[in-house]
Design a protein around this motif. Sequence first.
Motif, mmCIF file in Angstrom:
data_model
loop_
_atom_site.group_PDB
_atom_site.id
_atom_site.type_symbol
_atom_site.label_atom_id
_atom_site.label_comp_id
_atom_site.label_asym_id
_atom_site.label_seq_id
_atom_site.Cartn_x
_atom_site.Cartn_y
_atom_site.Cartn_z
ATOM 1 N N THR A 80 -4.710 -7.737 -1.151
ATOM 2 C CA THR A 80 -5.142 -6.593 -1.366
ATOM 3 C C THR A 80 -7.213 -7.217 -1.542
ATOM 4 O O THR A 80 -7.546 -6.192 -2.076
ATOM 5 N N GLN A 81 -6.959 -8.348 -2.151
ATOM 6 C CA GLN A 81 -8.493 -8.429 -2.619
ATOM 7 C C GLN A 81 -9.173 -9.079 -1.164
ATOM 8 O O GLN A 81 -10.057 -9.306 -1.462
ATOM 9 N N LEU A 82 -8.788 -9.189 0.101
ATOM 10 C CA LEU A 82 -8.845 -9.616 1.144
ATOM 11 C C LEU A 82 -9.850 -8.499 1.631
ATOM 12 O O LEU A 82 -9.486 -7.870 1.793
ATOM 13 N N PRO A 83 -10.909 -8.226 2.108
ATOM 14 C CA PRO A 83 -11.910 -7.850 3.202
ATOM 15 C C PRO A 83 -10.979 -7.581 4.120
ATOM 16 O O PRO A 83 -10.201 -8.554 4.639
ATOM 17 N N ARG A 84 -10.548 -6.281 4.526
ATOM 18 C CA ARG A 84 -9.748 -6.232 6.239
ATOM 19 C C ARG A 84 -10.626 -5.714 6.826
ATOM 20 O O ARG A 84 -12.142 -5.896 7.838
ATOM 21 N N ILE A 85 -9.505 -5.841 8.272
ATOM 22 C CA ILE A 85 -9.783 -5.888 9.422
ATOM 23 C C ILE A 85 -9.434 -4.262 10.586
ATOM 24 O O ILE A 85 -7.640 -5.020 10.291
ATOM 25 N N GLN A 86 -9.266 -3.201 10.709
ATOM 26 C CA GLN A 86 -8.245 -3.008 10.924
ATOM 27 C C GLN A 86 -8.061 -3.066 12.654
ATOM 28 O O GLN A 86 -8.078 -3.756 13.256
ATOM 29 N N LEU A 87 -6.520 -2.636 12.491
ATOM 30 C CA LEU A 87 -5.298 -2.663 13.714
ATOM 31 C C LEU A 87 -6.124 -2.672 15.289
ATOM 32 O O LEU A 87 -5.636 -3.126 16.203
ATOM 33 N N TYR A 130 -12.936 -14.811 5.418
ATOM 34 C CA TYR A 130 -11.097 -13.971 5.539
ATOM 35 C C TYR A 130 -11.398 -12.439 5.346
ATOM 36 O O TYR A 130 -12.205 -12.111 4.863
ATOM 37 N N ARG A 131 -10.172 -11.979 6.795
ATOM 38 C CA ARG A 131 -9.891 -11.009 6.999
ATOM 39 C C ARG A 131 -8.465 -10.281 6.503
ATOM 40 O O ARG A 131 -7.897 -11.425 7.690
ATOM 41 N N ILE A 132 -8.109 -9.712 6.416
ATOM 42 C CA ILE A 132 -6.141 -9.388 6.929
ATOM 43 C C ILE A 132 -6.525 -7.815 7.238
ATOM 44 O O ILE A 132 -6.978 -7.109 7.339
ATOM 45 N N CYS A 133 -5.425 -8.497 8.548
ATOM 46 C CA CYS A 133 -5.581 -7.392 9.329
ATOM 47 C C CYS A 133 -4.374 -6.059 8.955
ATOM 48 O O CYS A 133 -3.467 -6.165 7.929
ATOM 49 N N PHE A 134 -4.967 -4.859 8.628
ATOM 50 C CA PHE A 134 -4.185 -3.141 8.017
ATOM 51 C C PHE A 134 -3.789 -2.267 9.158
ATOM 52 O O PHE A 134 -4.233 -2.386 9.735
#
Length: 208
Positions: free
Chosen positions: A166-173, A204-208
């Motif tokens: 949850t602390q990683l910046p996000r990239i949308q699906l 780094y970004r996490i997909c959500f």
Amino acid sequence: MSDGDDSAALWKVNRTIHELVKDRGYQVADEEINMSLADFKAQYANNGGSVDRNQLNFFTNSRTDPSNQIFVFFSDEKSVGVKTMRKLLNILEEKNISKGIIIFPGTMTSSARKVITAMQSRFRLEEFAEADLLVNITHHRLVPRHEVLDPEQKKALLERYRLKETQLPRIQLADPIARYYGLRRGQVVKITRPSETSGRYASYRICF
């Protein structure tokens, strides 16, 4: 896209989808990507310059796991409906492939998109309009290098920096880059940018 000489546009689309599949780790021959427009026309176009999209269909397997296959299906239907989706699903079942990409010249109906959602437990289906693939967005000079982390790399990243997902910046699906690489929720992508001071830096970004 006109019904007449659509070969130039489809040549670009065909090149981009082969690059996309290769960038996801699947086997693709260099000649498919480097094919000239003249060679493409000679192989796929009729005398009027029109291309039978069915000839462009192909399937391939992962470079590291031969059982991991993907099928790319070109539809000639201007508005893709449920009937075309059933045709694609039948091909996937027949070939025992769970991943498919459908490419179409116009739009997709809401009913057809519901098929993608309804079948997601058995099939991973993705859709692209031809207009989305005329240019490979990852080749744009302003788009930094993206690299999808595998589960072990993701775990090492979180442990190294003592982070929670949850602390990683996000990239949308639905982000074009996420769609290009076929990201799924929870996957992490490494983004490497040039830096005037340190040469380059990674985020780094996490997909959500």
